[in-house]
Write an enzyme that holds these catalytic residues in place. Structure first.
Site, PDB file in Angstrom:
ATOM      1  N   ASN A   1      24.054 -81.695 -48.058  1.00  0.00           N
ATOM      2  CA  ASN A   1      25.126 -81.477 -49.035  1.00  0.00           C
ATOM      3  C   ASN A   1      24.529 -81.355 -50.431  1.00  0.00           C
ATOM      4  O   ASN A   1      23.699 -82.174 -50.843  1.00  0.00           O
ATOM      5  CB  ASN A   1      26.101 -82.655 -49.026  1.00  0.00           C
ATOM      6  CG  ASN A   1      26.463 -83.070 -47.630  1.00  0.00           C
ATOM      7  OD1 ASN A   1      26.981 -82.268 -46.872  1.00  0.00           O
ATOM      8  ND2 ASN A   1      26.145 -84.300 -47.267  1.00  0.00           N
TER       9      ASN A   1
ATOM     10  N   GLU B   1      15.636 -81.885 -46.210  1.00  0.00           N
ATOM     11  CA  GLU B   1      16.965 -81.720 -46.821  1.00  0.00           C
ATOM     12  C   GLU B   1      16.847 -81.189 -48.246  1.00  0.00           C
ATOM     13  O   GLU B   1      17.681 -80.404 -48.698  1.00  0.00           O
ATOM     14  CB  GLU B   1      17.736 -83.043 -46.805  1.00  0.00           C
ATOM     15  CG  GLU B   1      17.943 -83.654 -45.410  1.00  0.00           C
ATOM     16  CD  GLU B   1      18.485 -82.683 -44.379  1.00  0.00           C
ATOM     17  OE1 GLU B   1      19.186 -81.723 -44.758  1.00  0.00           O
ATOM     18  OE2 GLU B   1      18.186 -82.858 -43.175  1.00  0.00           O
TER      19      GLU B   1
HETATM   20  N1  BES Z   1      21.822 -79.032 -41.750  1.00  0.00           N
HETATM   21  C1  BES Z   1      21.195 -79.916 -40.860  1.00  0.00           C
HETATM   22  C2  BES Z   1      22.122 -80.865 -40.168  1.00  0.00           C
HETATM   23  C3  BES Z   1      23.192 -80.199 -39.378  1.00  0.00           C
HETATM   24  C4  BES Z   1      22.908 -79.111 -38.633  1.00  0.00           C
HETATM   25  C5  BES Z   1      24.470 -80.695 -39.394  1.00  0.00           C
HETATM   26  C6  BES Z   1      23.911 -78.513 -37.934  1.00  0.00           C
HETATM   27  C7  BES Z   1      25.452 -80.104 -38.680  1.00  0.00           C
HETATM   28  C8  BES Z   1      25.175 -79.005 -37.953  1.00  0.00           C
HETATM   29  C9  BES Z   1      20.130 -80.735 -41.557  1.00  0.00           C
HETATM   30  O1  BES Z   1      19.465 -80.079 -42.570  1.00  0.00           O
HETATM   31  C10 BES Z   1      19.115 -81.050 -40.533  1.00  0.00           C
HETATM   32  O2  BES Z   1      18.403 -80.176 -40.139  1.00  0.00           O
HETATM   33  N2  BES Z   1      19.070 -82.288 -40.079  1.00  0.00           N
HETATM   34  C11 BES Z   1      18.185 -82.700 -39.035  1.00  0.00           C
HETATM   35  C12 BES Z   1      17.193 -83.672 -39.544  1.00  0.00           C
HETATM   36  C13 BES Z   1      15.977 -82.955 -39.898  1.00  0.00           C
HETATM   37  C14 BES Z   1      15.144 -83.436 -40.936  1.00  0.00           C
HETATM   38  C15 BES Z   1      15.250 -82.192 -38.890  1.00  0.00           C
HETATM   39  C16 BES Z   1      19.004 -83.363 -37.966  1.00  0.00           C
HETATM   40  O3  BES Z   1      20.120 -83.710 -38.241  1.00  0.00           O
HETATM   41  O4  BES Z   1      18.475 -83.518 -36.861  1.00  0.00           O
HETATM   42 ZN    ZN Z   2      18.143 -78.665 -41.900  1.00  0.00          ZN
END
Ligand code: BES
Ligand code: ZN
Length: 844
Positions: A257, A290
């Protein structure tokens, strides 16, 4: 459904005024949203989900509207196209699904508390306020929030608060952004803040269940990551602040976000006095991931969800680029080699896997896009290929232009290739499309034929696969100049092998650095040449050698037994990567032995032989001045010696337990999990079990929690297993966000497997009701398939999951997982005897 319904085609919002009144006690949300924008027809479509809409007004007049729950929307008769301002009054509920606006639960000093937070990606903003909830529908937002506020509580949002009036908190107008990036949160929070060189305020926020110093590590990494990106991207961070907030309940790992990044507690907070290096690396890369998105994803956003890979692959690469720059001693690309690379190579070898880029026709398909081994890991590998082809100078120039051209707007994959192509004079799109649009990857066979060194490429499969004659544009990265830079043909001849070998003076190798997404099958001559000089290889090359051989064995292209004798070559290596690869192969041998059999004895002997000297060298207590490699290697070898039932290892762990009985959390985080697991396995009792479970409930330390979980799930006592499984649905003990880890732990425990497997089959409906809307749902099937390797389990797996094949979002996963288990069962059947013979031989 074939027609893509983008609501943006009917209504293009410019600005939102969002007012929310949230009551934690009644779980009621009352909202009023005013949207001004341009209607493209006389009837506009607006997203909503679970909203109870009371009225829609424009210019003081009530407009008629019609709800369409099947499409998450409602239609408003605006009369004619053109500029319009709509005011929508509605109410909604706080839910416990970790989507939309939701409470997180925690305790401080026995008092139960809540913090309210949001999760809007992919399509959950529509559960909070009516909106055109599509990434392309960028607008500016004014947020105003009232809640049942207690003295001392904090409220956070994308932008700073500008005023408070009558208990309503008003936030500054956002920049132009997508709905899925809106966020806010409130509760009784603590924080630490600092400022970057360029004046961006950086903060870390968490509940007061944590010690204040747990916020320090994240604050430092966040600050330096932003400074790094401002320089690397040559583009300023565009908001006044960058808050990082840890939420006790969180369905993903973290969420980018804009200005208010949210995290699982485990991925943000770290005890600076007792955290293992690998955990620090993990947290650092999550933060830098992020923060990479603040530009790539937030400032420039994919036009539609089919280019989600663009967001995630890019952030996945940049997390390593950033941490490698700010913590060079960590060699964090090695972590990429032990986590992302093997994940991508295994998953992408199964026929039926998705390509990185997938068309999304029906919005309902959005969530099934998230095959992380592909979208994140393979995608990141592709971009790593691009980076090594271009070099950082061209990459940065290209990115700078890309941001300048598309900021506060949207882009497609091809826009990035164009920008990078222009900066580098390479046809990046053409090279990349063979990786992006095709599933799978090639094995390059290198052999000497009639004295000539020749290469050929063919799709690599683990398990049955239909060869469709796919070809890739492969950056070969050979150490011989005779090899082309890009290998795009089916075969190529490099010249007289003897001459080439003599000229170069070293064994022939491909994919040096292991940055291209392919594996190599060397013929005997070439492989023996490499093996004879194995000590000359750097750590990544050693890992790669074992990894490629393992994959070839999984794919039936060479015998698994032939790898077993190679293991001892690496056993005394001081490279973490060599040990990582060695134990990945060794742990994979466990599937070939029947528990409590003579074969298992032999395998344990082999583990002991492999690990004994290293355990002796490294000991159980980390030394102050030891190398990163030593710190990272210790867990592999200690784990191996405990699997081997080495009496000294068992005694050492027990002694450590006894000495720290009264404060188990203070055991060194490098070895804590082994000490606890050893205790439960070899000295367990119901009393110990209850005590650990209670500590699990009490502690706010996520890494201690993870260690207790690993220990408890390994209990050999079936009545304790039953007790544990009975807790799976008790959110007061096991939060839904952590359930998969518990389930997997019990399933992988031979004495627990039946109970876990029975649980998931009996309570599938409960699971679907609880985590069904979540992307994690399908991964309960993935982890199950990751464990099973017997014909009996395969039959049961099929019997249970085949009828679920038509379930939207599960079809591909079930198909692939059936194939994965089938392949493993067949491998074990075919190779069991040979492998066990080789193990017995190597164990001598
Ligand atoms: N944008 C994602 C999280 C996300 C993806 C939320 C799809 C909802 C739908 C975030 O940037 C992300 O990639 N998070 C990863 C952690 C990361 C550091 C690899 C996750 O949530 O596994
Ligand atoms: Zn991501």
């Amino acid at each position: 459904m074939s027609k893509v319904t983008h609501f943006y085609e009917t209504f293009q919002p410019e600005h939102y005024d969002i007012y929310l009144d949230i009551n934690r006690g009644t779980k009621e949300i009352n909202g009023k949203t005013t949207i001004s924008g341009e209607a493209k027809s006389d009837r506009v479509s607006i997203h909503q989900k679970y909203l109870d809409i009371q009225s829609v007004e424009s210019d003081g007049k009530q407009l008629s509207f019609e709800k369409d729950d099947a499409n998450d929307g409602f239609y408003v008769e605006v009369g004619q196209p053109g500029n319009v301002t709509l005011t929508i009054t509605y109410s909604a509920k706080l839910t416990d699904t970790m989507m939309g606006i939701y409470p997180s639960y925690y305790e401080v000093d026995g008092e139960k508390k809540q913090v309210i937070g949001t999760q809007f990606e992919t399509t959950f903003a529509r559960q909070a306020f009516p909106s055109v909830d599509e990434p392309e529908a960028k607008a500016t937002f004014d947020l105003a929030i009232k809640f049942d506020e207690q003295p001392g509580e904090t409220i956070l949002a994308n932008m700073p608060e500008v005023r408070e009036e009558n208990g309503v908190h008003y936030f500054d107008t956002t920049v132009r952004m997508s709905t899925y990036l809106i966020a806010f949160a409130f509760g009784d929070l603590q924080s630490k803040t600092t400022t970057t060189k360029s004046g961006v305020k950086v903060g870390v926020f968490a509940t007061k269940a944590h010690k204040a110093n747990e916020l320090d590590f994240a604050l430092d990494i966040a600050k330096r990551s932003i400074e790094f990106y401002e320089d690397f991207y040559q583009t300023p961070y565009p908001l006044p602040h960058s808050w990082q907030l840890a939420l006790p309940d969180f369905s993903a790992g973290a969420m980018e976000n804009w200005g208010l990044v949210t995290y699982r507690e485990a991925y943000l907070l770290i005890d600076p006095d007792n955290t293992a290096l690998d955990n620090k690396q993990l947290v650092a890369t999550v933060i830098s991931h992020e923060l990479a998105h603040q530009w790539f994803g937030d400032l420039v956003t994919m036009k539609w969800w089919d280019d989600l890979w663009l967001n995630e692959s890019f952030a996945n690469m940049m997390e390593y680029v950033a941490i490698d720059a700010i913590e060079p001693d960590w060699n964090v690309w090695e972590l990429f080699q032990t986590t992302d690379v093997p994940g991508a190579l295994s998953r992408d070898a199964t026929d039926g896997v998705q390509s990185v880029h997938v068309a999304v026709n029906d919005p309902a398909e959005i969530d099934s896009l998230f095959d992380s081994a592909i979208v994140y890991a393979k995608g990141a590998r592709m971009l790593v290929m691009v980076r090594s082809l271009l070099g950082d100078d061209a990459l940065r120039t290209g990115l700078k232009n890309y941001f300048a051209a598309h900021k506060y707007n949207n882009a497609k994959g091809s826009d990035l290739w164009d920008a990078l192509g222009e900066a580098s004079n390479l046809n990046v799109g053409e090279i990349m499309n063979s990786w992006l649009e095709q599933p799978g990857y090639p094995v390059v066979e290198a052999k000497v034929v009639d004295g000539k060194l020749t290469l050929s490429q063919q799709q690599f499969f683990i398990g049955e696969g239909e060869d469709k004659g796919r070809q890739w544009q492969i950056p070969l990265n050979s150490n011989y100049d005779a090899a082309p830079e890009i290998f795009a043909d089916k075969t190529v001849e490099l010249g007289e092998y003897d001459q080439l070998r003599k000229d170069s003076g070293k064994p022939f190798r491909l994919n040096v650095g292991n940055n291209s997404h392919f594996i190599v099958k060397y013929d005997e001559t070439l492989l023996n040449d490499i093996l004879a000089n194995v000590d000359d290889l750097d750590s990544i090359s050693q890992l790669q050698l074992l990894q490629d051989l393992r994959l070839l064995a999984e794919g039936g292209q060479l015998s698994y037994a032939s790898i077993v004798p190679l293991l001892s070559k690496f056993a005394d290596s001081h490279y973490n990567l060599a040990n990582a690869a060695l134990y990945q192969v060794a742990n994979n041998l466990k599937k070939f032995v029947t528990p409590d059999s003579d074969e298992e004895d032999k395998l344990q002997q082999l583990f002991d032989k492999l690990s004994a000297d290293q355990v002796e060298r490294l000991g159980w207590t980390p030394k102050d001045d030891e190398s990163n490699d030593d710190q990272l290697t210790r867990p592999y070898v200690i784990s191996a010696s405990l699997y081997a039932k080495n009496p000294d290892a068992i005694a050492s762990a027990h002694t450590l337990f006894e000495a720290n009985k009264d404060d188990l959390a203070s055991l060194s985080a490098d070895v804590r999990v082994f000490v606890l697991r050893n205790e439960v396995k070899n000295f367990g009792s119901e009393e110990l079990f209850d005590n650990l479970l209670e500590q699990y409930r009490q502690t706010a330390d996520a890494s201690f929690k993870a260690d207790i979980r690993a220990a408890l799930t390994s209990t050999p006592d079936k009545s304790l297993v039953a007790k544990l499984v009975a807790k799976f649905e008790d959110a007061g003990t096991i939060k839904p966000q952590d359930l998969r880890g518990w389930y997997r732990g019990v399933l992988a425990n031979n004495d627990g497997q039946q109970a876990a497997w029975d649980w998931i089959r009996n309570d599938w409906q409960w699971l679907e009701d609880t985590v069904g809307g979540d992307m994690e749902f399908a991964t309960f099937i993935t982890v199950t398939a990751g464990v099973f390797h017997t014909p009996e389990r395969l039959a049961e797996f099929k019997e249970f999951f085949e009828p679920k094949l038509p379930t939207p979002g599960l079809t591909r996963e079930i198909k692939m997982d059936i194939k994965i288990v089938e392949t493993r069962v067949k491998l074990v059947e075919d190779e069991k005897d040979a492998v066990n013979k080789a193990v017995a031989e190597a164990a001598k």
